[in-house]
Write a protein that holds these residues in place. Structure first.
Motif, PDB file in Angstrom:
ATOM      1  N   ASN A 445       0.835  -1.196   0.000  1.00 40.87           N
ATOM      2  CA  ASN A 445       0.000   0.000   0.000  1.00 40.87           C
ATOM      3  C   ASN A 445       0.877   1.257   0.000  1.00 40.87           C
ATOM      4  N   ASP A 447       2.438   4.905   0.872  1.00 40.45           N
ATOM      5  CA  ASP A 447       2.665   5.522   2.188  1.00 40.45           C
ATOM      6  C   ASP A 447       1.512   6.447   2.590  1.00 40.45           C
ATOM      7  N   SER A 448       0.954   7.196   1.621  1.00 41.68           N
ATOM      8  CA  SER A 448      -0.134   8.135   1.953  1.00 41.68           C
ATOM      9  C   SER A 448      -1.342   7.400   2.512  1.00 41.68           C
ATOM     10  N   VAL A 450      -1.233   4.403   4.007  1.00 43.19           N
ATOM     11  CA  VAL A 450      -0.865   3.852   5.308  1.00 43.19           C
ATOM     12  C   VAL A 450      -0.972   4.930   6.388  1.00 43.19           C
ATOM     13  N   GLN A 451      -0.503   6.140   6.050  1.00 43.85           N
ATOM     14  CA  GLN A 451      -0.572   7.253   7.021  1.00 43.85           C
ATOM     15  C   GLN A 451      -2.023   7.616   7.327  1.00 43.85           C
ATOM     16  N   MET A 452      -2.846   7.668   6.270  1.00 41.99           N
ATOM     17  CA  MET A 452      -4.257   8.012   6.472  1.00 41.99           C
ATOM     18  C   MET A 452      -4.952   6.941   7.291  1.00 41.99           C
ATOM     19  N   TYR A 453      -4.661   5.668   6.980  1.00 41.53           N
ATOM     20  CA  TYR A 453      -5.248   4.543   7.703  1.00 41.53           C
ATOM     21  C   TYR A 453      -4.852   4.606   9.184  1.00 41.53           C
ATOM     22  N   THR A 454      -3.555   4.838   9.422  1.00 42.05           N
ATOM     23  CA  THR A 454      -3.066   4.923  10.803  1.00 42.05           C
ATOM     24  C   THR A 454      -3.746   6.070  11.559  1.00 42.05           C
ATOM     25  N   LEU A 455      -3.897   7.238  10.871  1.00 43.06           N
ATOM     26  CA  LEU A 455      -4.545   8.408  11.490  1.00 43.06           C
ATOM     27  C   LEU A 455      -5.983   8.085  11.896  1.00 43.06           C
ATOM     28  N   ASN A 458      -6.141   5.637  14.798  1.00 36.47           N
ATOM     29  CA  ASN A 458      -5.788   6.322  16.056  1.00 36.47           C
ATOM     30  C   ASN A 458      -6.937   7.222  16.533  1.00 36.47           C
ATOM     31  N   ASP A 487     -12.721  11.735   7.624  1.00 35.53           N
ATOM     32  CA  ASP A 487     -11.478  11.010   7.346  1.00 35.53           C
ATOM     33  C   ASP A 487     -11.751   9.606   6.838  1.00 35.53           C
ATOM     34  N   GLU A 494      -9.516   6.990  -1.123  1.00 31.34           N
ATOM     35  CA  GLU A 494      -8.125   6.679  -1.447  1.00 31.34           C
ATOM     36  C   GLU A 494      -7.962   5.197  -1.766  1.00 31.34           C
TER      37      GLU A 494
END
Length: 570
Positions: A445, A447-448, A450-455, A458, A487, A494
């Motif tokens: 996947n 990086d964008s 992965v970052q959005m998913y992590t955000l 959280n 989000d 995405e």
């Protein structure tokens, strides 16, 4: 005869004609002026001033009338013996000279005659007017005297018959009547002595005095009636009413009624002096002021009379309303205290409810003071009425505010349930998105993503943790849920972009095989594949799509349209 001589002769003839014409015009003009002077002399003669003097001498005039006669007799005598004979002579000479065309001499005499006759005619007219007035003055004076004495006697009779209606003003009125009586005697004596001019002056004075007295009689009557009847009755009524009110436990603090009544009596004494001096305007002004002050006292008492029924009718109702609101206020404070243990009340609801409870308790305290004052006979009903009306308005406002607060906090329980349901739904949606990408078996996947998913994960975890706390802030959580919702939708979009880009890369790569022998496209599949394996699916698609568009314009658009049509049908 030469032409010059002819012109000269013609000019001389014309000049003669002009001169003759001018002389004729002057002659006619001067003739008219002579006739005008004759007419003025005739007018004076027809005045028969000599006959007027004879009749006036027979009237045995005296005083001012005799002086006037002698003054104008002298003026007439001078005119008759000197001026008019002189005018006659000048006019005769002027007429003869004008007839024989001695125009300049005639002009001179005419001018002299005009200078004499003009002021003489004016004097004669004035003399005639004076003599006429003197001849008629006795008759006119007698007519005026009879008319005035009739009015005077009727007025005097009425005044004396109703003297009680004028109060202290009667002395001044009687003095004025006595003064007019004296004036009538003087006018009568002057007439009998032949001084008709002075008698006329005295009669004019009497007429003015009568007119002034007649105009003042009605205001004097009205002023006296107000002072001695209207005001006295009103003040007695006010005094009796006030004493009765006190016995019935009315209580007034805004004005000392009996003290004010005494002050008004003093003002009435002052107005009586104006009446005695027959000062009509000042009396009317003072009476108007006193009337206004009495009306103010009536208003004070009437206000208390009107307020008492309201107070007595609503006394028990006020207690019920205030007590009800006290109970409601206490319950709301207790309810908010309990809710405050589980939820953060971010708009100061608890403090505000305590303030409202305090305000209602203060109303109850004031109510008890008012009712005790009523029982002790010290309750000002108008003030209590105003206070209770304000309380009623404020109780309605407080009730509405408390109802809104109660409704708002009741929604906190529902909001918490909605929040928990939302968190569960968000977790499921995020999990579905992740599993969808896993099922696609992509190399990895971006990086964008992965970052959005992590955000998002959280954020969901953070809110879930907040909801598990003993005391939660629903306003803050609601705002965070809105952000999470946005989000999650962004994460879905995405994920869709990644899958669609990857699928289109594979389709386009397959389509590009038909152009494998083309040098311009040979490198593109390799580059696209490298980007694909590095999870840059959008760049990989752009690379291969650009390459096939160069060898076959419009080919990629057809592939993309076909792909999305199939996706839509599925």
């Amino acid at each position: 005869m030469s032409s010059i001589q002819a012109i000269i002769i013609i000019a001389v003839v014309i000049l003669i004609i002009v001169v003759v014409a001018a002389m004729l015009m002057i002659n006619r003009k001067q003739l008219k002026e002579i006739e005008a002077i004759d007419a003025a002399v005739t007018e004076i003669e027809k005045m028969h001033l000599e006959d007027d003097i004879t009749r006036l001498d027979k009237m045995d005039l005296a005083g001012e009338s005799l002086t006037t006669l002698n003054t104008w007799r002298k003026s007439y005598t001078e005119a008759a013996k000197k001026k008019l004979p002189r005018v006659h002579k000048l006019v005769e000479e002027a007429a003869n000279e004008n007839a024989t065309y001695r125009l300049f001499k005639a002009r001179k005499n005419i001018k002299q005659a005009q200078e004499i006759i003009k002021p003489t005619l004016e004097d004669a007219r004035n003399t005639k007017a004076v003599f006429t007035e003197l001849l008629e003055s006795n008759k006119e004076n007698q007519i005026q005297y009879d008319a005035l004495i009739k009015v005077y006697r009727e007025l005097r009779k009425d005044i004396l018959a109703n003297s009680f209606e004028y109060g202290a003003a009667i002395d001044q009125v009687e003095d004025q009547l006595a003064s007019m009586e004296s004036d009538f005697e003087e006018a009568k004596n002057l007439s009998s002595q032949g001084d008709h001019v002075e008698a006329k002056r005295v009669l004019s004075k009497i007429r003015m005095s009568l007119g002034n007295l007649q105009k003042r009689l009605k205001p004097l009557k009205e002023g006296y009636h107000q002072l001695e009847v209207v005001f006295q009755d009103q003040l007695k009524e006010l005094s009796d009413a006030y004493k009765k009110m006190i016995s019935e436990k009315y209580y007034l603090t805004s004005v000392d009624v009996l003290g004010r009544i005494k002050e008004i009596h003093d003002e009435i004494d002052g107005a009586r002096k104006l009446l005695a001096e027959t000062k009509v305007d000042e009396l009317a002004k003072e009476n108007k002021k006193i009337s206004g002050e009495i009306d103010d006292l009536y208003d004070v008492l009437a206000k208390e009379y009107k307020a008492r029924p309201f107070v007595e009718k609503n006394q028990s109702k006020m207690l019920t309303l205030i007590s009800h609101q006290q109970t409601a206020s206490k319950k709301l404070v207790e309810k908010l205290r309990h809710i405050d243990e589980s939820y953060e009340l971010t708009h100061g609801e608890l403090e505000k409810s305590k303030d409202l409870e305090k305000e209602v308790n203060e109303m109850y305290h004031q109510y008890t003071i008012d009712t005790q004052n009523i029982a002790d006979g010290k309750g000002v009903y108008s003030a209590i009425q105003d206070s209770w009306l304000q309380m009623l308005d404020r109780l309605r406002e407080i009730d509405a505010e408390q109802a809104k607060m109660s409704t708002d906090v009741d929604g906190l329980y529902d909001s918490e349930n909605v929040a928990n349901d939302s968190i569960k739904r968000f977790k499921q949606e995020v999990s579905l998105v992740y599993r969808r990408l896993e099922r696609r078996n992509l190399p990895g996947n971006p990086d964008s993503f992965v970052q959005m998913y992590t955000l998002v994960v959280n954020e969901i975890g953070h809110v879930s943790n907040e909801l598990s706390q003993v005391r939660i802030n629903m306003e803050k959580i609601s705002a965070e849920l809105i952000q999470i919702s946005d989000d999650v939708e962004r994460l879905k979009r995405e994920a869709d972009d990644i899958i669609n880009s990857a699928n289109l890369v594979e389709l386009t790569m397959q389509y590009s095989n038909k152009y494998a022998d083309k040098d311009s496209i040979a490198q593109a599949p390799k580059t696209a594949m490298q980007l694909y394996n590095e999870y840059n699916y959008k760049e990989a698609l752009d690379t291969i799509a650009t390459a096939i568009e160069k060898v076959e314009p419009g080919s990629y658009q057809r592939l993309e349209n076909a792909y999305y049509s199939e996706e839509k049908s599925n």
